[in-house]
Scaffold this motif. Structure first.
Motif, PDB file in Angstrom:
ATOM      1  N   LEU A   9      -7.360 -23.043 -67.553  1.00  0.00           N
ATOM      2  CA  LEU A   9      -8.467 -23.920 -67.172  1.00  0.00           C
ATOM      3  C   LEU A   9      -7.996 -25.361 -66.993  1.00  0.00           C
ATOM      4  O   LEU A   9      -8.402 -26.051 -66.057  1.00  0.00           O
ATOM      5  CB  LEU A   9      -9.565 -23.873 -68.240  1.00  0.00           C
ATOM      6  N   HIS A  10      -7.144 -25.808 -67.901  1.00  0.00           N
ATOM      7  CA  HIS A  10      -6.614 -27.168 -67.819  1.00  0.00           C
ATOM      8  C   HIS A  10      -5.886 -27.384 -66.493  1.00  0.00           C
ATOM      9  O   HIS A  10      -6.057 -28.427 -65.842  1.00  0.00           O
ATOM     10  CB  HIS A  10      -5.659 -27.416 -68.988  1.00  0.00           C
ATOM     11  N   GLU A  11      -5.075 -26.417 -66.090  1.00  0.00           N
ATOM     12  CA  GLU A  11      -4.348 -26.508 -64.835  1.00  0.00           C
ATOM     13  C   GLU A  11      -5.298 -26.553 -63.635  1.00  0.00           C
ATOM     14  O   GLU A  11      -5.080 -27.297 -62.679  1.00  0.00           O
ATOM     15  CB  GLU A  11      -3.388 -25.322 -64.693  1.00  0.00           C
ATOM     16  N   ARG A  12      -6.356 -25.758 -63.697  1.00  0.00           N
ATOM     17  CA  ARG A  12      -7.330 -25.750 -62.598  1.00  0.00           C
ATOM     18  C   ARG A  12      -8.062 -27.085 -62.509  1.00  0.00           C
ATOM     19  O   ARG A  12      -8.241 -27.637 -61.411  1.00  0.00           O
ATOM     20  CB  ARG A  12      -8.326 -24.605 -62.790  1.00  0.00           C
ATOM     21  N   PHE A  13      -8.498 -27.611 -63.643  1.00  0.00           N
ATOM     22  CA  PHE A  13      -9.167 -28.907 -63.639  1.00  0.00           C
ATOM     23  C   PHE A  13      -8.226 -30.005 -63.148  1.00  0.00           C
ATOM     24  O   PHE A  13      -8.620 -30.877 -62.366  1.00  0.00           O
ATOM     25  CB  PHE A  13      -9.671 -29.252 -65.045  1.00  0.00           C
ATOM     26  N   SER A  14      -6.982 -29.963 -63.608  1.00  0.00           N
ATOM     27  CA  SER A  14      -6.001 -30.979 -63.209  1.00  0.00           C
ATOM     28  C   SER A  14      -5.761 -30.940 -61.709  1.00  0.00           C
ATOM     29  O   SER A  14      -5.634 -31.989 -61.055  1.00  0.00           O
ATOM     30  CB  SER A  14      -4.681 -30.773 -63.954  1.00  0.00           C
ATOM     31  N   PHE A  15      -5.680 -29.733 -61.154  1.00  0.00           N
ATOM     32  CA  PHE A  15      -5.461 -29.594 -59.715  1.00  0.00           C
ATOM     33  C   PHE A  15      -6.593 -30.268 -58.936  1.00  0.00           C
ATOM     34  O   PHE A  15      -6.345 -30.997 -57.968  1.00  0.00           O
ATOM     35  CB  PHE A  15      -5.376 -28.115 -59.333  1.00  0.00           C
ATOM     36  N   VAL A  16      -7.822 -30.031 -59.362  1.00  0.00           N
ATOM     37  CA  VAL A  16      -8.969 -30.640 -58.676  1.00  0.00           C
ATOM     38  C   VAL A  16      -8.931 -32.158 -58.816  1.00  0.00           C
ATOM     39  O   VAL A  16      -9.057 -32.897 -57.831  1.00  0.00           O
ATOM     40  CB  VAL A  16     -10.296 -30.087 -59.236  1.00  0.00           C
ATOM     41  N   GLN A  17      -8.736 -32.638 -60.036  1.00  0.00           N
ATOM     42  CA  GLN A  17      -8.768 -34.076 -60.281  1.00  0.00           C
ATOM     43  C   GLN A  17      -7.638 -34.811 -59.572  1.00  0.00           C
ATOM     44  O   GLN A  17      -7.832 -35.920 -59.065  1.00  0.00           O
ATOM     45  CB  GLN A  17      -8.715 -34.349 -61.786  1.00  0.00           C
ATOM     46  N   GLU A  18      -6.465 -34.193 -59.520  1.00  0.00           N
ATOM     47  CA  GLU A  18      -5.323 -34.847 -58.896  1.00  0.00           C
ATOM     48  C   GLU A  18      -5.383 -34.822 -57.375  1.00  0.00           C
ATOM     49  O   GLU A  18      -4.686 -35.603 -56.720  1.00  0.00           O
ATOM     50  CB  GLU A  18      -4.028 -34.177 -59.369  1.00  0.00           C
ATOM     51  N   ASN A  19      -6.207 -33.946 -56.811  1.00  0.00           N
ATOM     52  CA  ASN A  19      -6.271 -33.825 -55.359  1.00  0.00           C
ATOM     53  C   ASN A  19      -7.551 -34.405 -54.763  1.00  0.00           C
ATOM     54  O   ASN A  19      -7.831 -34.181 -53.581  1.00  0.00           O
ATOM     55  CB  ASN A  19      -6.121 -32.357 -54.957  1.00  0.00           C
ATOM     56  N   VAL A  20      -8.307 -35.145 -55.545  1.00  0.00           N
ATOM     57  CA  VAL A  20      -9.492 -35.829 -55.048  1.00  0.00           C
ATOM     58  C   VAL A  20      -9.177 -37.312 -54.900  1.00  0.00           C
ATOM     59  O   VAL A  20      -8.758 -37.963 -55.863  1.00  0.00           O
ATOM     60  CB  VAL A  20     -10.689 -35.640 -56.001  1.00  0.00           C
ATOM     61  N   GLU A  21      -9.311 -37.838 -53.694  1.00  0.00           N
ATOM     62  CA  GLU A  21      -9.067 -39.255 -53.446  1.00  0.00           C
ATOM     63  C   GLU A  21     -10.263 -40.065 -53.928  1.00  0.00           C
ATOM     64  O   GLU A  21     -11.394 -39.817 -53.486  1.00  0.00           O
ATOM     65  CB  GLU A  21      -8.842 -39.501 -51.951  1.00  0.00           C
ATOM     66  N   PRO A  22     -10.062 -41.041 -54.815  1.00  0.00           N
ATOM     67  CA  PRO A  22     -11.180 -41.828 -55.354  1.00  0.00           C
ATOM     68  C   PRO A  22     -12.043 -42.479 -54.270  1.00  0.00           C
ATOM     69  O   PRO A  22     -13.275 -42.488 -54.374  1.00  0.00           O
ATOM     70  CB  PRO A  22     -10.483 -42.885 -56.213  1.00  0.00           C
TER      71      PRO A  22
END
Length: 280
Positions: A9-22
């Motif tokens: 789950l941590h990896e999935r959340f990190s993937f989303v957060q790291e690939n969203v441009e602020p």
């Protein structure tokens, strides 16, 4: 929820957060204000998962530091989870557990590589298990992890047996990460060396593990060094990687009579187990 499931789950959340441009997220929220609540909820859930993952990992680290979790029991714990790949994911329950404990991603990108060096790829759990089964390292042994990267193999082996384990890595960022990780567990039989593998005195080594860490001249030089060791004493080499410009250098030492392929591994696929020919 298990530590491995928390890591997934941590990896999935990190993937989303790291690939969203602020900046783009801000534009989306302006267009659809209801997205703000969804994003806030996602961040809150991600924080809960991270907190739970930290707590579970620290509990195991505390047991290792205190000596209440023996090497045999630690090995049973991660090996017992199994090595069957999850549907739709190139991962196993054992890998998720180890990588969650160590907080090590399977592939580390975005960092410079030395000449003839490979991108850092964490060893698969079933290979670590196979190495332990093949070599059975004990208190009198010294295991070298050549090109150890972030230290998944070295830390796992050091926590799973009584042998001395030394990880050698050229990349400074990788070594620093591995050392920080190792310090969490306070394993007295673990050491990380920041150096070019060709400059390291490995004369105390009894087993050598290589997960395709380098190719070309570096691989050739390491194979020659291990061949010299094999002529003088009994060693085991566990090498994984392609034949071209990697495996061929170890096979050269076989043709020269320094090393021999272990009887159960006579065919070169992606793993070779080699032993000193004079002591076979």
């Amino acid at each position: 929820m298990s530590l491995g499931a928390q890591w997934e789950l941590h990896e999935r959340f990190s993937f989303v957060q790291e690939n969203v441009e602020p900046d783009l997220l801000l534009l989306d929220v302006r267009a659809r204000p209801e997205l703000r609540a969804l994003w806030t909820a996602l961040e809150a859930r991600a924080l809960l998962v991270t907190t739970a993952l930290d707590a579970a990992g620290e509990d195991i680290a505390r047991q290792l530091r205190a000596g209440s979790l023996s090497p045999a029991r630690f090995r049973e714990q991660w090996e017992g989870l199994g090595f069957t790949e999850s549907a739709g994911r190139a991962s196993t329950a054992a890998d998720d557990w180890l990588e969650g404990l160590l907080r090590i991603s399977r592939i580390t990108t975005g960092q410079s590589r030395p000449p003839f060096g490979q991108v850092n790829m964490a060893s698969r759990a079933h290979r670590i298990s196979d190495f332990l089964s093949v070599t059975s390292p004990g208190q009198r042994d010294t295991v070298y992890d050549l090109g150890c990267g972030n230290g998944k193999f070295a830390i796992t082996v050091a926590a799973s047996c009584a042998a001395r384990v030394k990880g050698v890595e050229y990349g400074q960022t990788y070594v620093e990460s591995a050392r920080r990780n190792g310090e969490r567990f306070a394993l007295p039989n673990l050491e990380f060396i920041h150096a070019d593998v060709r400059d390291v005195d490995m004369s105390d080594g009894t087993s050598f593990y290589l997960y395709f860490p380098f190719w070309g001249e570096v691989a050739h030089a390491v194979a020659r060094t291990l061949g010299d060791f094999a002529r003088a004493r009994d060693i085991t080499v566990y090498a994984q990687g392609p034949r071209l410009d990697y495996g061929e250098h170890f096979l050269e030492q076989v043709s020269q009579g320094a090393l021999c392929l272990a009887p159960e591994r006579l065919d070169f696929t992606d793993v070779m187990v080699l032993r000193s020919a004079a002591f076979a």
